[in-house]
Structures are given as structure tokens and as C-alpha cells.
Design an enzyme around this catalytic site. Structure first.
Site, PDB file in Angstrom:
ATOM      1  N   HIS A 222     -15.283  -5.909 -14.331  1.00 14.82           N
ATOM      2  CA  HIS A 222     -15.771  -7.287 -14.433  1.00 14.82           C
ATOM      3  C   HIS A 222     -17.213  -7.309 -13.959  1.00 14.82           C
ATOM      4  CE1 HIS A 222     -15.619  -7.784 -10.071  1.00 14.82           C
ATOM      5  NE2 HIS A 222     -14.365  -7.339 -10.085  1.00 14.82           N
ATOM      6  N   ASP A 343       4.078   0.748  -5.430  1.00 13.93           N
ATOM      7  CA  ASP A 343       4.003   1.818  -4.438  1.00 13.93           C
ATOM      8  C   ASP A 343       4.058   1.228  -3.030  1.00 13.93           C
ATOM      9  OD1 ASP A 343       2.975   4.015  -2.749  1.00 13.93           O
ATOM     10  OD2 ASP A 343       2.582   4.985  -4.676  1.00 13.93           O
ATOM     11  N   SER A 358     -11.347  -3.319  -7.371  1.00 13.65           N
ATOM     12  CA  SER A 358     -11.724  -3.570  -8.762  1.00 13.65           C
ATOM     13  C   SER A 358     -12.393  -2.327  -9.362  1.00 13.65           C
ATOM     14  CB  SER A 358     -12.692  -4.750  -8.845  1.00 13.65           C
ATOM     15  OG  SER A 358     -12.073  -5.941  -8.486  1.00 13.65           O
TER      16      SER A 358
END
Length: 396
Positions: A222, A343, A358
Site C-alpha cells: 500500500h 500460527d 505490511s
């Protein structure tokens, strides 16, 4: 006899309805622009086909050479449905990263992040409002001088003597001009315009993948946006540096977590693009011995088990299990898939997806399929991801 005629009519109507339904389905199901990898099996549907006449081979269930084709989709090989564009790309092989990096972005011009009025001897004045300048505008030049920093803007305004200044600025990609007149502030004893501006930004994120030969890399999935305006920062220059994780604020329902990191002094590469689908650049010393993996086409990505690579402690990256819960091939702004962290080790450390993760690459069945982009505020174990192919398309 009448029963036979009725049966034939019913059969004819059924076939007609089927054909019409199939034509409508095919028209909307196949986009106007379709892309596949050159080694990917192309399948457009059981009843649909289209021919590349110059190569004399059917596209359906075939491997086709790289190139761009204008094709006609046909039902049962006979009934024309629609024309569409087919693009065949070579399969990229890239190195999945997962390394934590520090990003430093310097803007093209300076961005207006706020405006205010100025108290003068004659009362309150709003120079920015009079000039029709708004939050999110990017000032390119002031009084005929290109400006790239807050200090340069402040210097021009202080030395203006209160004369009108011609401003060249960018709004929604369009260059505009206006006139800005500084006024004398009674509280500060200097000329002011009431503009709050920003010229740079810095933070940590995760590198998604890179090319061993060229050093090209992609990160975040992004854009880096201004914290006040939410606008994408227009990149003029920037670099990446080594970073290390010193701690983590765990994510919880209603509050996004965050990796706490620090920059190192070593510059690792330069930035060339900041856009809605990621931040891209070139490494100075890419590891040419690292293992490269194929990038999955959108059509090859499936809902189900996958893994991400992230650095959430120090500088050590690790593989963590996730589930791709849902695919949205038309998703925008880095929201092509919904990812759930499964996980337990990662959930224990971070609570799930947190800021700083990110760009963490998503792997499935030996392919690079995408990157983590956003977290769900109400459930930090879930978030969005972007397709790797979408990131590559954005980078050109």
C-alpha cells in the site's frame, strides 16, 4: 402428435434459454482485459473457446507465447459472445523477503496538511483561504522558486515583505496557480500565511520481494500516506535503511498493534515509486544467490492454507502459518484477499497482524502470491492482502 410437438417446443425453448443464459454469463464472466502467465494453463470455461488465428491454436487449455491478442469469445465454438483483450506475460521469478526495513520519503514539493488564520494589527486574516489553497494540495513553486522543504517555504514567506506571491501547486494530479499574500503576525512579529506543511515522512515496513539481477524490490503493498490528510505522499526522493525491531505493542480488538523499531545508518537502496499498491525501488546490493520463487497469477491463487514471512523480533525473519479465507479479484487499495493468522506463535507475539508487518510476503504451494497490507481493527488475527501480480502491474 400434439405431445411430440409440445415436447419439441419445450426442448427448443429449453435449449434457447440455455444458450441465451450462457451468452449473458460469458459476456459478464470474462473481463474485457484478461492476463495469464506464459506457462499457465488457460481455461475460459467448459463451453467457451476462442482461437488465435495467426497461431492456429485454441486458447482454451493451451499454453500460448508472450504477447497481446484481440480475441473473440465463442459459445460452443460457434456463437460469438464478445471481443476481449488477452495479454500473455512471462513468469517472473523473485526472491521473497520478509525483512524489516526503514523507509524515508521526501516529497515532490511540500504538502499542505492544515490551514489557520493569522492575527494581524487589523484583525484576523486567512491568507490560505483567500488563495483557495486546501489541505492536501502540494506546493511545487513559490514566487517563481521551486520548493522541496518546509524551510525553503518559510524563508520565501519571511522575506516577502508582504508582497503577493505566485504559487504553483498540484491538486488531484492537476497543476494550478494562485496568488498567496503573507501578512504580518502580531504574536510572532514576522510574515505568515497560516499554512501547515510537510516535506518528508519516515517509518518501518516489510520488504515483499526483490529481483536478484536488477535489484528491483517491492514493499508494503500500500502507499505511504500523510498522517493528517490521508493523501499519498508524492515521492521526489527517498531511500531504505536497515532496521531492527525493539518491541511490539500487541494488537487487540478495537486497537491496532505496532512493531516498535529503530533505523540503522546503512543505506540499502533508493525509492522510485510510492503508489496505492506499494512502495518500490532498487537495492544497492541484492543477494544474487538467494532462492527465487515463481510469482502466481491471480487465477492460480486459492482459498486455503498459506504462509507469510515476517520479522517481528530483532532482525530475524520467520515463516508463520495463515489461511487465505476469501479472494476478491476486483478488490482495490490492497484488498484482494482476506488473510487469517493461524500460527499460535505469531498470535502470542503480536496478537496477529500489526503495523510494520505490511508487505510481509504471502506464499502458497511454492509461489509468491501476495503481501499482507491491512489489519481488521475488530479482529487483529485477520487482515487484507494484495496480489503479487497486482503489485508488479503497479510498478510497471
Amino acid at each position: 402428435m400434439k405431445k411430440s410437438v409440445k415436447a419439441l417446443c419445450l426442448l427448443f425453448m429449453t435449449v434457447t434459454v440455455f444458450l441465451m443464459s450462457a451468452v449473458v454469463y460469458g459476456f459478464y464472466a470474462v473481463p474485457d482485459d484478461v492476463s495469464f502467465m506464459s506457462d499457465e494453463e488457460i481455461y475460459l470455461g467448459r463451453f467457451f473457446s476462442c482461437d488465435i488465428k495467426e497461431r492456429e491454436k485454441s486458447v482454451s487449455k493451451s499454453l500460448v507465447a508472450e504477447g497481446e491478442y484481440r480475441l473473440n469469445l465463442k459459445l460452443l465454438g460457434k456463437i460469438p459472445v464478445k471481443n476481449f483483450n488477452l495479454k500473455i506475460n512471462s513468469r517472473p521469478y523473485l526472491v521473497p523477503s520478509g525483512d524489516i526495513i526503514g523507509l524515508r520519503i521526501f516529497t515532490e514539493g511540500v504538502m499542505i496538511v492544515g490551514t489557520e488564520s493569522v492575527e494581524t494589527a487589523k484583525g484576523t486574516v486567512a491568507p490560505s483561504k483567500q488563495a483557495h489553497l486546501e489541505k492536501g494540495d502540494v506546493i511545487i513553486s513559490l514566487d517563481g522558486k521551486n520548493v522541496t522543504s518546509s524551510a525553503e517555504v518559510e524563508s520565501v514567506i519571511k522575506e516577502s515583505g508582504g508582497k503577493a506571491l505566485e504559487v504553483s501547486y498540484k491538486r488531484n494530479g492537476e497543476i494550478r496557480t494562485t496568488v498567496l499574500t503573507p501578512v504580518m503576525s502580531v504574536s510572532e512579529g514576522t510574515y505568515k500565511t497560516g499554512l501547515w506543511i510537510r516535506d518528508s515522512a519516515a517509518g518501518i515496513g516489510t520488504m515483499t520481494f526483490y529481483d536478484r539481477e536488477s535489484g528491483f524490490f517491492a514493499s508494503l503493498g500500500h502507499a505511504v500516506c500523510d498522517v493528517d490528510t490521508g493523501e499519498i505522499l508524492p515521492l521526489s526522493d527517498g531511500d531504505i535503511v536497515d532496521a531492527t525491531i525493539n518491541g511490539c505493542v500487541k494488537g487487540r480488538m478495537g486497537s491496532a498493534g505496532e512493531l516498535c523499531g529503530s533505523f540503522k545508518s546503512e543505506c540499502e537502496g533508493s525509492l522510485v515509486l510510492n503508489c496505492e499498491n506499494g512502495v518500490f525501488g532498487y537495492l544497492e546490493n541484492a543477494d544474487k544467490t538467494a532462492e527465487a520463487l515463481p510469482v502466481a497469477a491471480e487465477s492460480e491463487i486459492k482459498e486455503g492454507k498459506a504462509q507469510i514471512i515476517s520479522t517481528v523480533e530483532g532482525e530475524s525473519k520467520a515463516y508463520y502459518d495463515v489461511e487465505i479465507e476469501k479472494l476478491n479479484r476486483d478488490g482495490q487499495d490492497g484488498k484482494n484477499m482476506i488473510i487469517k493468522i493461524t500460527d499460535s506463535k505469531l498470535i502470542e507475539k503480536t496478537g496477529g497482524i500489526v503495523q510494520g508487518m505490511s508487505g510481509s510476503p504471502v506464499l502458497q504451494n511454492g509461489y509468491i502470491v501476495g503481501a499482507v497490507t491491512h489489519v481488521f481493527i475488530n479482529d487483529p488475527t485477520k487482515g487484507y492482502g494484495i496480489f503479487a501480480e497486482t503489485m508488479l502491474d503497479a510498478a510497471g
